[in-house]
Design an enzyme around this catalytic site. Structure first.
Site, PDB file in Angstrom:
ATOM      1  N   LYS A 179      14.671 -24.373   4.054  1.00 24.34           N
ATOM      2  CA  LYS A 179      15.875 -23.548   3.878  1.00 24.34           C
ATOM      3  C   LYS A 179      15.766 -22.262   4.701  1.00 24.34           C
ATOM      4  CE  LYS A 179      16.638 -25.573  -0.681  1.00 24.34           C
ATOM      5  NZ  LYS A 179      16.601 -25.476  -2.139  1.00 24.34           N
TER       6      LYS A 179
ATOM      7  N   GLN B 234      14.466 -21.446  -6.679  1.00 20.13           N
ATOM      8  CA  GLN B 234      14.107 -22.867  -6.533  1.00 20.13           C
ATOM      9  C   GLN B 234      13.680 -23.443  -7.886  1.00 20.13           C
ATOM     10  OE1 GLN B 234      14.566 -24.621  -3.744  1.00 20.13           O
ATOM     11  NE2 GLN B 234      13.720 -26.508  -4.536  1.00 20.13           N
TER      12      GLN B 234
ATOM     13  N   ASP C 118      23.859 -21.752  -5.032  1.00 19.43           N
ATOM     14  CA  ASP C 118      23.459 -23.078  -5.514  1.00 19.43           C
ATOM     15  C   ASP C 118      24.536 -23.700  -6.404  1.00 19.43           C
ATOM     16  OD1 ASP C 118      21.131 -24.428  -4.808  1.00 19.43           O
ATOM     17  OD2 ASP C 118      19.850 -23.057  -5.933  1.00 19.43           O
TER      18      ASP C 118
END
Ligand code: GUN
Length: 294
Positions: A52, A96, A119
């Site tokens: 990412k 994450q 997200d």
């Protein structure tokens, strides 16, 4: 049978975004910023986060990788999230998952400002998705929808069968495909592990989205001729003939299902690369919204 090349489509999207970020720079604007927060040393998470960060730098998005030890307390993590909620240099915050067991994931997700929820995991983002309002949509389902668009796949009135009910993929993709909008407007069935006979449902699919995380579970006799297959699975299976000792397979037995399919996503190179492209897109979108430029 046509292969849906997610790797190529993701690259196209990344180049489009790079041009947009370049334009911001040329006109003297700040660029979008993304912070990733990783707790502990899960090797798969480390790989995902570094991909990412690399993708951000390739298109000119500012990024910062926060790495915290596995004994970080929930309170410390919540404080860090709060710090980035207030930091004007970062428009997107990505924590994450999974987090270590002593940290409540829901609490952390809810601490992220919905404005920076790239997200799309915050309950406000999910609620907005369900009622059809513009919002951040989690990256893998957003990537699947983008593939339907870019491959001009007819979805209106089609029967989409989703296998898997996770918060990250199954539930959001079912909700996207239900919306009355382009490349959605489908009839949606969601199946899961409690189904007595899964193939009863999968055989009815015009579009089958496999997202249950079981290697090569969907066999050739479980789908009808002409189906569109989206395989979200990424499973490692042992293979001593490979240098790493394993290979990646999806949730679909590709060799059996591909010959019956009108379109199919391979693993790797299908849905996977789209996830990061959508994260970059969401970060750009967060930047525009925060700056009142959309
Ligand atoms: N863990 C597995 N997939 C994801 C994802 O898309 N986002 C985050 N934050 N964590 C993940």
């Amino acid at each position: 049978m046509k292969i849906i090349n997610g790797k190529e489509t993701a690259l196209t999207i990344r180049l489009e975004l790079k041009e947009k970020v370049d334009k911001l720079k040329v006109s003297g604007n700040d660029v979008p910023g993304l912070v990733t927060i990783l707790v502990g040393d899960n090797p798969a998470s480390e790989v995902y986060v570094s991909s990412k960060i690399k993708a951000c730098s390739e298109i000119g998005i500012r990024s910062k990788a926060e790495k915290l030890s596995s004994d970080t307390s929930e309170k410390e993590l919540l404080n860090l999230v709060q710090k980035y909620n207030e930091d004007k240099n970062y428009h997107g915050i990505l924590v994450q998952l999974p987090l270590p067991g002593h940290i409540n994931e829901d609490k952390v997700i809810e601490a992220i400002s919905p404005q920076k929820d790239v997200d799309g995991f915050h309950p406000i983002s999910i609620g907005n998705l369900v009622i059809g309002k513009d919002t951040f949509v989690s990256c893998t389902p957003a990537g699947i929808h983008e593939l339907f668009k870019r491959y001009n796949i007819e979805t209106k009135g089609k029967h989409v069968v989703v296998v898997g009910r996770s918060n990250i993929v199954g539930k959001p993709i079912a909700n996207i495909m239900l919306q009355k909008k382009a490349y959605a407007n489908s009839i949606v069935t969601v199946c899961h592990s409690a189904a007595k006979e899964l193939s009863y449902y999968t055989k009815q699919a015009d579009i089958l989205i496999a997202a249950m995380g079981s290697p090569e579970f969907i066999k050739g006799d479980m789908v009808k001729e002409g189906v569109v297959v989206i395989d979200v699975g990424i499973n490692r299976i042992e293979d001593p003939t490979k240098p790493k000792g394993y290979r990646l397979v999806g949730d679909v037995a590709y060799d059996q299902v591909a010959p019956k399919s009108a379109f199919i996503t391979p693993v790797p190179g299908g849905v996977g690369p789209m996830t990061i492209a959508m994260l970059l897109q969401n970060t750009y979108k967060a930047y525009l919204k925060i700056n009142g430029m959309n």
